[in-house]
Design a protein around this motif. Structure first.
Motif, PDB file in Angstrom:
ATOM      1  N   UNK A  47       0.798  -1.232   0.000  1.00 38.18           N
ATOM      2  CA  UNK A  47       0.000   0.000   0.000  1.00 38.18           C
ATOM      3  C   UNK A  47       0.830   1.281   0.000  1.00 38.18           C
ATOM      4  N   UNK A  48       1.914   1.320   0.746  1.00 36.48           N
ATOM      5  CA  UNK A  48       2.727   2.536   0.826  1.00 36.48           C
ATOM      6  C   UNK A  48       3.277   2.941  -0.542  1.00 36.48           C
ATOM      7  N   UNK A  49       3.560   1.971  -1.408  1.00 38.02           N
ATOM      8  CA  UNK A  49       4.097   2.281  -2.738  1.00 38.02           C
ATOM      9  C   UNK A  49       3.028   2.807  -3.684  1.00 38.02           C
ATOM     10  N   UNK A  50       1.767   2.626  -3.334  1.00 35.44           N
ATOM     11  CA  UNK A  50       0.678   3.092  -4.195  1.00 35.44           C
ATOM     12  C   UNK A  50       0.320   4.554  -3.939  1.00 35.44           C
ATOM     13  N   UNK A  51       0.610   5.038  -2.754  1.00 36.83           N
ATOM     14  CA  UNK A  51       0.114   6.354  -2.343  1.00 36.83           C
ATOM     15  C   UNK A  51       0.670   7.473  -3.217  1.00 36.83           C
ATOM     16  N   UNK A  52       1.967   7.513  -3.468  1.00 38.11           N
ATOM     17  CA  UNK A  52       2.555   8.606  -4.252  1.00 38.11           C
ATOM     18  C   UNK A  52       1.989   8.645  -5.672  1.00 38.11           C
ATOM     19  N   UNK A  53       1.999   7.527  -6.432  1.00 36.17           N
ATOM     20  CA  UNK A  53       1.456   7.626  -7.792  1.00 36.17           C
ATOM     21  C   UNK A  53      -0.040   7.960  -7.805  1.00 36.17           C
ATOM     22  N   UNK A  54      -0.769   7.503  -6.797  1.00 35.70           N
ATOM     23  CA  UNK A  54      -2.199   7.829  -6.741  1.00 35.70           C
ATOM     24  C   UNK A  54      -2.409   9.325  -6.490  1.00 35.70           C
ATOM     25  N   UNK A  55      -1.641   9.891  -5.577  1.00 33.03           N
ATOM     26  CA  UNK A  55      -1.755  11.327  -5.311  1.00 33.03           C
ATOM     27  C   UNK A  55      -1.316  12.142  -6.527  1.00 33.03           C
ATOM     28  N   UNK A  56      -0.244  11.717  -7.187  1.00 34.27           N
ATOM     29  CA  UNK A  56       0.211  12.429  -8.376  1.00 34.27           C
ATOM     30  C   UNK A  56      -0.865  12.423  -9.462  1.00 34.27           C
ATOM     31  N   UNK A  57      -1.480  11.277  -9.665  1.00 33.36           N
ATOM     32  CA  UNK A  57      -2.518  11.169 -10.692  1.00 33.36           C
ATOM     33  C   UNK A  57      -3.744  11.991 -10.318  1.00 33.36           C
ATOM     34  N   UNK A  58      -4.114  11.958  -9.049  1.00 37.36           N
ATOM     35  CA  UNK A  58      -5.255  12.728  -8.575  1.00 37.36           C
ATOM     36  C   UNK A  58      -5.026  14.223  -8.820  1.00 37.36           C
ATOM     37  N   UNK A  59      -3.868  14.722  -8.421  1.00 39.91           N
ATOM     38  CA  UNK A  59      -3.574  16.145  -8.579  1.00 39.91           C
ATOM     39  C   UNK A  59      -3.483  16.518 -10.060  1.00 39.91           C
ATOM     40  N   UNK A  60      -2.876  15.656 -10.870  1.00 44.55           N
ATOM     41  CA  UNK A  60      -2.760  15.936 -12.304  1.00 44.55           C
ATOM     42  C   UNK A  60      -4.124  16.004 -12.980  1.00 44.55           C
ATOM     43  N   UNK A  67      -5.639  25.004 -12.740  1.00 38.44           N
ATOM     44  CA  UNK A  67      -5.903  26.409 -13.057  1.00 38.44           C
ATOM     45  C   UNK A  67      -5.405  27.311 -11.927  1.00 38.44           C
ATOM     46  N   UNK A  68      -5.710  26.956 -10.690  1.00 38.99           N
ATOM     47  CA  UNK A  68      -5.278  27.763  -9.548  1.00 38.99           C
ATOM     48  C   UNK A  68      -3.752  27.799  -9.455  1.00 38.99           C
ATOM     49  N   UNK A  69      -3.086  26.690  -9.742  1.00 40.48           N
ATOM     50  CA  UNK A  69      -1.623  26.653  -9.696  1.00 40.48           C
ATOM     51  C   UNK A  69      -1.031  27.568 -10.763  1.00 40.48           C
ATOM     52  N   UNK A  70      -1.594  27.512 -11.987  1.00 40.69           N
ATOM     53  CA  UNK A  70      -1.102  28.392 -13.058  1.00 40.69           C
ATOM     54  C   UNK A  70      -1.277  29.856 -12.678  1.00 40.69           C
ATOM     55  N   UNK A  71      -2.442  30.196 -12.122  1.00 42.55           N
ATOM     56  CA  UNK A  71      -2.707  31.584 -11.736  1.00 42.55           C
ATOM     57  C   UNK A  71      -1.745  32.020 -10.630  1.00 42.55           C
ATOM     58  N   UNK A  72      -1.497  31.140  -9.676  1.00 39.89           N
ATOM     59  CA  UNK A  72      -0.579  31.460  -8.589  1.00 39.89           C
ATOM     60  C   UNK A  72       0.839  31.648  -9.115  1.00 39.89           C
ATOM     61  N   UNK A  73       1.267  30.754  -9.993  1.00 43.60           N
ATOM     62  CA  UNK A  73       2.611  30.858 -10.548  1.00 43.60           C
ATOM     63  C   UNK A  73       2.754  32.119 -11.398  1.00 43.60           C
TER      64      UNK A  73
END
Length: 80
Positions: A47-60, A67-73
């Motif tokens: 399970x611990x190895x799944x968390x990072x790719x799942x979070x990355x995919x969720x955020x992507x 949109x908020x990240x682009x505006x902030x940047x």
């Protein structure tokens, strides 16, 4: 004088260690997910190895966040 380079500051790639507590139901789902992935030809994934790719995919996939990240940047870049 500062040269105008195409490559900007490099992101900090050092890993950050976090300790989290998961609800038992979520942990069980992650275990099942890892076993289901194993059916595609790999060994069961912890399970611990799944968390990072799942979070990355969720955020992507979160368009509102992108949109908020682009505006902030853009705001940050405008202040420099």
């Amino acid at each position: 004088m500062t040269a105008k380079l195409k490559l900007g500051p490099l992101p900090d790639e050092r890993p950050v260690k976090m300790t989290i507590e998961l609800p038992a139901v979520l942990h069980a789902d992650l275990q099942l997910y890892g076993r289901l992935l194993a059916e595609t030809g790999s060994t069961p994934i912890e399970p611990a190895r799944l968390i990072v790719p799942m979070l990355q995919r969720f955020i992507a996939a979160d368009r509102g966040f992108a949109k908020a990240r682009r505006e902030t940047q853009s705001r940050i870049a405008g202040k420099e």
